[in-house]
Structures are given as structure tokens and as C-alpha cells.
Write a protein that holds these residues in place. Structure first.
Motif, PDB file in Angstrom:
ATOM      1  N   VAL A 134     -21.645 -50.332   8.218  1.00  0.00           N
ATOM      2  CA  VAL A 134     -20.286 -49.512   7.578  1.00  0.00           C
ATOM      3  C   VAL A 134     -20.073 -48.416   8.423  1.00  0.00           C
ATOM      4  O   VAL A 134     -20.867 -47.750   8.743  1.00  0.00           O
ATOM      5  CB  VAL A 134     -21.186 -49.099   6.220  1.00  0.00           C
ATOM      6  N   GLY A 135     -18.701 -48.413   8.465  1.00  0.00           N
ATOM      7  CA  GLY A 135     -17.983 -47.260   9.375  1.00  0.00           C
ATOM      8  C   GLY A 135     -17.091 -46.454   8.266  1.00  0.00           C
ATOM      9  O   GLY A 135     -17.094 -46.523   7.202  1.00  0.00           O
ATOM     10  N   SER A 136     -16.291 -45.589   9.099  1.00  0.00           N
ATOM     11  CA  SER A 136     -15.562 -44.815   8.130  1.00  0.00           C
ATOM     12  C   SER A 136     -13.956 -45.041   7.872  1.00  0.00           C
ATOM     13  O   SER A 136     -13.211 -44.203   7.475  1.00  0.00           O
ATOM     14  CB  SER A 136     -15.472 -43.281   9.054  1.00  0.00           C
ATOM     15  N   ASN A 137     -13.935 -46.387   8.069  1.00  0.00           N
ATOM     16  CA  ASN A 137     -12.574 -46.817   7.860  1.00  0.00           C
ATOM     17  C   ASN A 137     -11.987 -46.688   6.780  1.00  0.00           C
ATOM     18  O   ASN A 137     -10.616 -46.302   6.566  1.00  0.00           O
ATOM     19  CB  ASN A 137     -12.447 -48.317   8.302  1.00  0.00           C
ATOM     20  N   LYS A 138     -12.788 -46.568   5.351  1.00  0.00           N
ATOM     21  CA  LYS A 138     -12.120 -46.262   4.138  1.00  0.00           C
ATOM     22  C   LYS A 138     -12.770 -45.220   3.576  1.00  0.00           C
ATOM     23  O   LYS A 138     -12.615 -44.879   2.240  1.00  0.00           O
ATOM     24  CB  LYS A 138     -12.218 -47.595   3.533  1.00  0.00           C
ATOM     25  N   ILE A 139     -13.802 -44.654   4.314  1.00  0.00           N
ATOM     26  CA  ILE A 139     -14.534 -43.320   3.560  1.00  0.00           C
ATOM     27  C   ILE A 139     -14.619 -42.067   4.519  1.00  0.00           C
ATOM     28  O   ILE A 139     -14.806 -42.395   5.615  1.00  0.00           O
ATOM     29  CB  ILE A 139     -16.270 -44.035   3.629  1.00  0.00           C
ATOM     30  N   PHE A 140     -14.224 -41.179   3.939  1.00  0.00           N
ATOM     31  CA  PHE A 140     -14.416 -39.874   4.789  1.00  0.00           C
ATOM     32  C   PHE A 140     -15.765 -39.411   5.172  1.00  0.00           C
ATOM     33  O   PHE A 140     -16.029 -38.786   6.284  1.00  0.00           O
ATOM     34  CB  PHE A 140     -13.450 -38.720   4.231  1.00  0.00           C
TER      35      PHE A 140
END
Length: 223
Positions: A134-140
Motif C-alpha cells: 500500500v502506497g500513498s497514491n490515494k491516502i495522505f
């Protein structure tokens, strides 16, 4: 079954230089030239949030997550032009060992954008499943990223819950995130060791060659 949530940059991969250079140069290519590079100044230590702050400060318009697609593609191209990333010493072996341990599940939570994260893991020879990253593409927020990684692990391993959850990271923000989510934490690397000590960290290792699973369990699970 227990779960370990791994950060990536400077936890499993020696990639700070490549990551930051490609990240900053990509911002500049997209017209974001006045960049605050003091990363500890930011409320959330993630690519998407830092990009949002600099985007809005430079371009005087609201940031949308849809912007990340083109940005991520270009950043990945720039990383591939740099020297290949290597593992944090012992990282390949510890991931391989844990993948064979029936008492442990693994997942990966990073403040990086996903495509660059995959490149770094691949170059460092880390054995991973893309569905568990899980990366930060859709989550700050890092808390949201780690929480999503835990949910993905539950689905992948078909587990309703885990007996213990350990988060591993090299940054003070990783420790704070673990505290906010009420999960165990292992700090790695010497760069932020003094910050870790001030926060009364329970367990710390220099690199994965200095890691002993039983020692970590004794410290984290029984204290």
C-alpha cells in the motif's frame, strides 16, 4: 498468526537518494520549483501529501489525486535512470525467512507512490506480493496507509485478526504512526536513532543482519 508491516525506503531498500532525487526532479518538471525539502516540516510524511502541499503553494490551485498518475509515471522513469537500489543489509534473507514462517504474515506500507516502490523492491531483490503493498497514491496519512495494509493482509491471509501486529520503520513518523494505531514497533537504522531514544523505543536494530525474531518477540510481546 502475527503480522509484520514493513516500511520500504531505508527499511528494506537503501533508496533515500534515488527516491528523493527523482521525486524533487519530477516536481520541477511539472512546474513545482519552490520546494520545501525539510521533510520533517510536513504534517504527513508521504509522497502524496508533500506533493499536494508544494503543488498548491506553487500553482495556486487545488490538488487532485488524479494528478498523481502522470507524476508517478514520470517519477518511475527518472528512478530507472539512476543507479539501482540495493537492499538494507539482510533484508532479502529476513523477508524470505518470514515468508516461510507459518506464525507470521507480511504486508508493506510506504509513504512512497506505488510504481516507484515496486521498482525499489525489485531492484533490491525483495520477495513481495504486489497485492500486499500500500502506497500513498490515494491516502495522505501514514496511519491510513498502515491501516489499509493491515486490511489487505487480513484478506490475503484469510485472517479475521492477528495475535500481534508489528510495524517496522526507519523514521520517527513510523514510530508515531505505530503508537497512534496501538501496534508494536521496531526501529531500524541509525539515522533517526536519537529521535527513537527520546520516544523510549522498545526495540531497535541497526540493520536486518542484527535482527533476531525471538529477541524481538521477548521485548515486544512480554513487556
Amino acid at each position: 498468526m502475527n503480522l509484520i508491516v514493513f516500511d520500504i525506503d531505508d527499511t528494506l531498500t537503501k533508496s533515500e537518494y534515488q527516491h528523493q532525487l527523482a521525486y524533487v526532479n519530477t516536481m520541477k518538471e511539472f512546474g513545482i520549483s519552490a520546494i520545501n525539502k525539510n521533510w520533517k516540516d510536513y504534517l504527513h510524511h508521504t509522497d502524496s501529501y508533500i506533493l499536494k502541499e508544494n503543488y498548491e503553494n506553487n500553482l495556486d490551485t487545488n490538488f487532485e489525486f488524479s494528478f498523481i498518475d502522470d507524476f508517478e509515471t514520470r517519477m518511475t522513469e527518472l528512478i530507472l535512470e539512476l543507479d539501482a537500489v540495493s537492499e538494507v543489509p539482510g533484508a532479502q534473507n529476513i523477508i524470505n525467512d518470514l515468508n516461510e514462517n507459518p506464525n507470521y504474515a507480511l504486508t508493506f506500507a510506504t509513504g512512497s507512490l506505488l510504481k516507484p516502490a515496486f521498482v525499489k523492491l525489485d531492484q533490491a531483490g525483495i520477495n513481495y506480493n504486489k497485492s500486499l503493498v500500500v502506497g500513498s497514491n490515494k491516502i495522505f496519512e501514514r496511519e491510513g496507509i498502515v491501516a489499509e495494509a493491515i486490511q489487505k493482509a487480513k484478506a490475503f491471509y484469510k485472517a479475521d485478526s492477528f495475535d500481534n501486529i508489528i510495524s517496522v520503520g526507519d523514521g520517527l513518523w513510523d514510530l508515531i504512526t505505530a503508537k497512534n494505531l496501538d501496534v508494536h514497533f521496531i526501529g531500524i537504522g541509525m539515522k533517526n536513532y536519537q529521535d527513537f531514544k527520546k520516544e523510549h523505543i522498545k526495540h531497535h536494530i541497526k540493520d536486518w543482519n542484527n535482527f533476531n525474531l525471538k529477541d524481538a518477540e521477548d521485548v515486544l510481546f512480554r513487556n
